[in-house]
Enzyme design. Structure first.
Site, short mmCIF file in Angstrom:
data_model
loop_
_atom_site.label_atom_id
_atom_site.label_comp_id
_atom_site.label_asym_id
_atom_site.label_seq_id
_atom_site.Cartn_x
_atom_site.Cartn_y
_atom_site.Cartn_z
N ASP A 153 -7.45 -4.97 8.72
CA ASP A 153 -7.06 -3.71 8.08
C ASP A 153 -6.98 -3.81 6.57
OD1 ASP A 153 -4.84 -5.31 8.00
OD2 ASP A 153 -3.45 -3.87 8.86
N GLU A 176 0.82 -1.21 0.00
CA GLU A 176 0.00 0.00 0.00
C GLU A 176 0.85 1.26 0.00
OE1 GLU A 176 -3.57 -1.77 2.81
OE2 GLU A 176 -1.72 -1.09 3.72
P1 NAD Z 1 2.39 -10.69 13.60
O1 NAD Z 1 2.25 -11.65 12.48
O2 NAD Z 1 3.75 -10.35 14.11
O3 NAD Z 1 1.51 -11.16 14.86
C1 NAD Z 1 0.20 -11.60 14.75
C2 NAD Z 1 -0.08 -12.60 15.86
O4 NAD Z 1 -1.47 -12.95 15.83
C3 NAD Z 1 0.71 -13.90 15.73
O5 NAD Z 1 1.47 -14.13 16.90
C4 NAD Z 1 -0.38 -14.97 15.53
O6 NAD Z 1 -0.06 -16.22 16.13
C5 NAD Z 1 -1.56 -14.32 16.22
N1 NAD Z 1 -2.86 -14.84 15.81
C6 NAD Z 1 -3.31 -15.16 14.58
N2 NAD Z 1 -4.58 -15.63 14.65
C7 NAD Z 1 -4.93 -15.58 15.96
C8 NAD Z 1 -6.12 -15.91 16.67
N3 NAD Z 1 -7.17 -16.43 16.03
N4 NAD Z 1 -6.15 -15.73 18.02
C9 NAD Z 1 -5.07 -15.24 18.69
N5 NAD Z 1 -3.91 -14.91 18.05
C10 NAD Z 1 -3.84 -15.07 16.71
O7 NAD Z 1 1.65 -9.35 13.10
P2 NAD Z 1 1.81 -7.87 13.68
O8 NAD Z 1 2.88 -7.13 12.95
O9 NAD Z 1 1.80 -7.92 15.16
O10 NAD Z 1 0.44 -7.25 13.18
C11 NAD Z 1 -0.78 -7.70 13.73
C12 NAD Z 1 -1.91 -7.23 12.86
O11 NAD Z 1 -2.03 -5.81 12.94
C13 NAD Z 1 -1.72 -7.55 11.38
O12 NAD Z 1 -2.93 -8.04 10.87
C14 NAD Z 1 -1.34 -6.22 10.76
O13 NAD Z 1 -1.73 -6.15 9.41
C15 NAD Z 1 -2.13 -5.27 11.63
N6 NAD Z 1 -1.62 -3.91 11.70
C16 NAD Z 1 -2.52 -2.92 11.76
C17 NAD Z 1 -2.09 -1.62 11.84
C18 NAD Z 1 -3.10 -0.53 11.96
O14 NAD Z 1 -2.73 0.65 11.87
N7 NAD Z 1 -4.35 -0.82 12.20
C19 NAD Z 1 -0.73 -1.32 11.84
C20 NAD Z 1 0.19 -2.36 11.82
C21 NAD Z 1 -0.28 -3.67 11.75
#
Ligand code: NAD
Length: 355
Positions: free
Chosen positions: A241, A70
């Protein structure tokens, strides 16, 4: 400037300060993590207060089966900023990050870049600061306990930002992968939080006045179902997101007072993609300015449907631009061509020809 000098050292104006990952980490430690999270929250609030000044557009996404790339641009009329960011939930299986990013801040008057920065670390910081801003305005008074569901890259930052800005003292952690919870607990130990390891979502949300979900899966998940969440709770749902990627059961979204960053983007990417296109939402900037009410009663269920908006990245770049200036934590990049005669780009190239 003579030609010799020019090839070796372009003018200062043409040099762009660059903050590498290594220097960003040094800058965070130099400022102090919680001080920086608080400062970023303040920078976001300041920019949300002048929301109407900004150019706004939903981010431009290029989607594939496994993720999204993005571009997120905005301008306040004085500075222009954009972020390049990806989201690839299956990356961690190959030892790669789910989210990586870099961004640029430029001067609107000249169009010249003023800062190029890594934004993988900075995105985690600003996302956490954003959740903290939403929580400060929406959580029930005196909230002390947060459930942190999804204990990946974002989770420690979320926990510490909400501690620093909102004063929580307890985090209840749950992840489908216990190794992620182990890692988060290890990283958060000794930072003034009581940490509770939980073995289910149900256990994690017990007694929590704030619930933050930061899971990663390119699917319509149901991490939180309606029966799990009582009245008087605030939810930050930040993992959903992009289209086809949500975290909450539709019924819990339907029951919540919903707060968003920029509705045209959130309706495509957020939890509310599950709802009718005109489902009522409140823009968080209007709560911050006082134009609209936030939490109306202690029993409200409030939901910050956070997807991450360009203005937050702009605020973060602006913060780093201001703070890095008097530190050794940037290097000058020769990114802008700087011919002696602005119209003689060709001559500059010609003169650089090896003998
Ligand atoms: P990451 O992959 O490092 O961590 C995600 C975690 O979620 C993993 O440890 C995984 O095991 C866990 N997980 C997956 N399914 C699950 C479930 N059903 N129950 C419990 N845990 C579960 O990712 P990250 O960098 O920490 O990012 C997390 C999320 O936040 C991503 O989807 C990312 O796109 C999003 N994000 C959003 C923003 C925003 O501004 N809103 C910014 C950055 C990241």
């Amino acid at each position: 400037m003579n030609m010799e000098n020019h090839i070796i050292a372009p003018s200062r104006l043409a040099m762009v300060p660059f903050v590498s990952v290594e220097n960003m980490m040094k800058l965070v430690h130099h400022i102090g993590l919680e001080t920086m999270l608080t400062g970023l929250a303040q920078a976001i609030e300041d920019d949300f207060r002048r929301w109407e000044l900004f150019d706004k557009t939903p981010r431009v996404g290029s989607h594939s089966d496994v993720g999204v790339i993005e571009l997120m641009p905005t301008s306040d009329g004085t500075m222009y900023g954009f972020k390049y960011v990806n989201g690839h939930p299956s990356n961690t299986r190959q030892g790669l990050q789910t989210v990586t990013a870099f961004g640029l801040l430029a001067d609107v008057q000249s169009g010249y870049p003023k800062l190029l920065s890594e934004m993988t670390v900075l995105t985690a910081l600003r996302t956490a600061a954003m959740s903290a801003v939403a929580t400060r305005h929406l959580a029930p008074r005196g909230a002390t306990t947060m459930a942190m569901i999804g204990n990946g890259a974002q989770s420690e930052f979320q926990s510490l930002a909400i501690k620093a800005v909102c004063g929580i003292d307890t985090v209840r952690l749950y992840d489908v992968d216990p190794a992620a919870t182990d890692k988060a607990i290890r990283n958060l130990e000794g930072r003034g939080l009581t940490l509770v390891r939980c073995s289910s979502v149900e256990e994690a949300v017990e007694g929590a006045q704030i619930i933050t979900t930061a899971t990663a899966d390119k699917a319509n998940q149901q991490i939180l179902t309606d029966n799990l969440v009582g009245a008087g709770v605030h939810i930050n749902a930040i993992g959903g997101d992009c289209p086809g990627k949500t975290e909450l059961h539709r019924d819990i979204v339907a029951r919540s007072e919903i707060f968003v960053e920029y509705p045209p983007q959130t309706r495509i990417e957020g939890e509310i993609q599950q709802m009718d296109p005109d489902h009522p939402v409140t823009e968080l900037w209007q709560v911050i300015t006082g134009a609209k009410a936030g939490r109306k009663s202690a029993t409200d269920l409030t939901l910050f449907d956070g997807v991450g908006f360009a203005i937050e990245d702009f605020s973060a770049l602006r913060y780093v631009h201001d703070r890095v200036r008097d530190t050794p934590y940037s290097v000058d990049l020769d990114m802008i061509a700087d011919p002696d005669d602005p119209r003689d780009l060709f001559g500059m190239l010609n003169r650089a020809k090896p003998d």
